[in-house]
Structure formats: C-alpha cells, structure tokens
Design a protein around this motif. Structure first.
Motif, PDB file in Angstrom:
ATOM      1  N   ILE A 124       0.577  -1.392   0.106  1.00 39.22           N
ATOM      2  CA  ILE A 124      -0.136  -0.058  -0.080  1.00 39.22           C
ATOM      3  C   ILE A 124       0.893   1.288   0.098  1.00 39.22           C
ATOM      4  O   ILE A 124       0.389   2.069  -0.530  1.00 39.22           O
ATOM      5  CB  ILE A 124      -1.112   0.066   1.117  1.00 39.22           C
ATOM      6  N   SER A 125       1.960   1.105   0.650  1.00 39.77           N
ATOM      7  CA  SER A 125       2.894   2.309   0.607  1.00 39.77           C
ATOM      8  C   SER A 125       3.405   2.755  -0.638  1.00 39.77           C
ATOM      9  O   SER A 125       3.716   4.073  -0.987  1.00 39.77           O
ATOM     10  CB  SER A 125       4.108   2.226   1.528  1.00 39.77           C
ATOM     11  N   GLN A 126       3.406   2.107  -1.540  1.00 37.12           N
ATOM     12  CA  GLN A 126       3.745   2.129  -3.083  1.00 37.12           C
ATOM     13  C   GLN A 126       2.622   2.823  -4.003  1.00 37.12           C
ATOM     14  O   GLN A 126       2.952   3.318  -4.985  1.00 37.12           O
ATOM     15  CB  GLN A 126       4.154   1.115  -3.844  1.00 37.12           C
ATOM     16  N   LEU A 127       1.254   2.856  -3.353  1.00 38.53           N
ATOM     17  CA  LEU A 127       0.501   3.379  -4.290  1.00 38.53           C
ATOM     18  C   LEU A 127       0.048   4.722  -4.011  1.00 38.53           C
ATOM     19  O   LEU A 127       0.137   5.493  -2.894  1.00 38.53           O
ATOM     20  CB  LEU A 127      -1.089   2.688  -3.803  1.00 38.53           C
ATOM     21  N   LYS A 128      -0.303   5.594  -5.140  1.00 39.58           N
ATOM     22  CA  LYS A 128      -0.206   6.869  -5.151  1.00 39.58           C
ATOM     23  C   LYS A 128      -1.846   7.293  -4.510  1.00 39.58           C
ATOM     24  O   LYS A 128      -2.180   8.475  -4.048  1.00 39.58           O
ATOM     25  CB  LYS A 128      -0.344   7.467  -6.670  1.00 39.58           C
ATOM     26  N   SER A 129      -2.645   6.513  -5.118  1.00 41.11           N
ATOM     27  CA  SER A 129      -4.147   6.622  -4.612  1.00 41.11           C
ATOM     28  C   SER A 129      -4.615   5.681  -3.482  1.00 41.11           C
ATOM     29  O   SER A 129      -5.889   5.509  -3.555  1.00 41.11           O
ATOM     30  CB  SER A 129      -5.019   6.561  -5.954  1.00 41.11           C
ATOM     31  N   LYS A 130      -3.843   5.693  -2.373  1.00 40.41           N
ATOM     32  CA  LYS A 130      -4.162   4.828  -1.373  1.00 40.41           C
ATOM     33  C   LYS A 130      -5.304   5.400  -0.427  1.00 40.41           C
ATOM     34  O   LYS A 130      -6.011   4.560   0.017  1.00 40.41           O
ATOM     35  CB  LYS A 130      -2.981   4.651  -0.512  1.00 40.41           C
ATOM     36  N   GLU A 131      -5.768   6.720  -0.603  1.00 41.92           N
ATOM     37  CA  GLU A 131      -6.812   7.315   0.074  1.00 41.92           C
ATOM     38  C   GLU A 131      -8.075   6.923  -0.538  1.00 41.92           C
ATOM     39  O   GLU A 131      -9.118   6.968   0.311  1.00 41.92           O
ATOM     40  CB  GLU A 131      -6.900   8.690   0.062  1.00 41.92           C
ATOM     41  N   ASN A 132      -8.228   6.304  -1.416  1.00 30.96           N
ATOM     42  CA  ASN A 132      -9.381   5.695  -1.966  1.00 30.96           C
ATOM     43  C   ASN A 132      -9.667   4.351  -1.347  1.00 30.96           C
ATOM     44  O   ASN A 132     -10.650   3.832  -1.365  1.00 30.96           O
ATOM     45  CB  ASN A 132      -9.264   5.334  -3.648  1.00 30.96           C
ATOM     46  N   LEU A 133      -8.890   3.824  -0.712  1.00 29.69           N
ATOM     47  CA  LEU A 133      -8.832   2.731   0.266  1.00 29.69           C
ATOM     48  C   LEU A 133      -9.500   2.746   1.625  1.00 29.69           C
ATOM     49  O   LEU A 133      -9.692   1.822   2.613  1.00 29.69           O
ATOM     50  CB  LEU A 133      -7.534   1.664   0.302  1.00 29.69           C
ATOM     51  N   ILE A 134      -9.904   4.053   1.945  1.00 29.91           N
ATOM     52  CA  ILE A 134     -10.495   4.387   3.140  1.00 29.91           C
ATOM     53  C   ILE A 134     -12.286   4.384   2.922  1.00 29.91           C
ATOM     54  O   ILE A 134     -12.798   5.105   2.178  1.00 29.91           O
ATOM     55  CB  ILE A 134     -10.186   5.852   3.560  1.00 29.91           C
TER      56      ILE A 134
END
Length: 161
Positions: free
Chosen positions: A149-159
């Motif tokens: 997850i730390s490599q994803l740019k759009s990890k805020e979409n996983l909230i």
C-alpha cells in the motif's frame, strides 16, 4: 524570544492493513460467495456502493467484521464500467446514436486488477500466504497477490469508513 516549531509527521501514523489483488472475471457476488466458502469468512454486501465523483463511478463493496480476531475484511471491485449514449446529428434528417463504454478504476495504478481484498490489520506472513494460496486454489480465480500500500499513489481511495 525563542521560536518553537512543532512537527507532526510522526503523530499521524498510517493505518496498517493487508491488501490482496484478485484477478478474475466472475461477478462480485459470486466471488464473495467463493471467498466465504473457502476462507470461512462471512462477507456481506453493503447497502450502498462506494460512490466517487458524484455518481460518475460506483464500486460494489462487501465487508465482514471478525469479532473474534478484531479484523475487518473488505472486498471491493476495482473496475467500474459505465455506458454513455451520445447522439450526433450530421445536419441531415436522421440522428445517429453511439454507445460509449467508459472504464474507471478505484486504484488507477492497478488497472488490470478486478477486485481488492483489504484486511484492516497487518497479517503475519504465514497467515497472509495461507489466505493467498487458498484464494489461488479457487478455479474461477486467475491469480492473487499482495500489494504494498505504501507504493500506491491513490491509497486514500482505500478508506471506506
């Protein structure tokens, strides 16, 4: 007079979770059923889908709260396809209509991933391997693997909450 500077970088620690990418072509309800049967979990569809860009794209989501191990499991679709009908007029008597299919991704960096299984805790490596091996053994699933997850740019979409 002394100037004091407060740095809050370490105060807000990122949430820890395990993210598994699943490649398959089956419907979301069938995948949830197969995961429930093979992993011994109880994923249930949310009443409302995830909605991004004011209805421009919606993603189905299933969740389960494991009260025994204090884990939350989320199965979410990564692909949303919408059909737009466009009417064009060439100035003649008849108009032509075209159907355009647009594809949106919840995580744009993972365009080929069909579904994401998010477990809200960092699992021990043996348990993570057991889950992935169990998922891969399901005949309808092509492959499954862990995403950092730390490599994803759009990890805020996983909230999701």
């Amino acid at each position: 007079m002394a100037v004091h500077k407060l740095i809050l970088d370490d105060v807000f620690e990122e949430s820890v979770c395990t993210l598994i990418a699943i490649h398959c072509t089956i419907e979301d309800y069938r995948l949830a059923y197969l995961l429930n049967q093979n992993l011994g979990i109880n994923l249930v569809k949310n009443k409302k889908d995830l909605d991004y860009d004011n209805g421009k794209s919606t993603y189905s989501i299933y969740n389960w709260e494991d009260k025994k191990q204090l884990l939350t499991w989320n199965l979410v679709s990564n692909i949303c396809k919408t059909n737009d009908v466009m009417t064009t007029s060439s100035g003649l008597l008849f108009e032509t209509t075209h159907s355009i299919t647009k594809t949106f991704n919840l995580i744009p960096e993972l365009k080929s991933v069909n579904y994401l299984l998010k477990i809200d805790d960092e699992l021990h490596i043996t348990k993570e391997k057991y889950i992935i091996n169990t998922i891969i053994r399901i005949p309808q699933i092509a492959t499954a693997y862990t995403i950092d997850i730390s490599q994803l740019k759009s990890k805020e979409n996983l909230i999701f909450s």
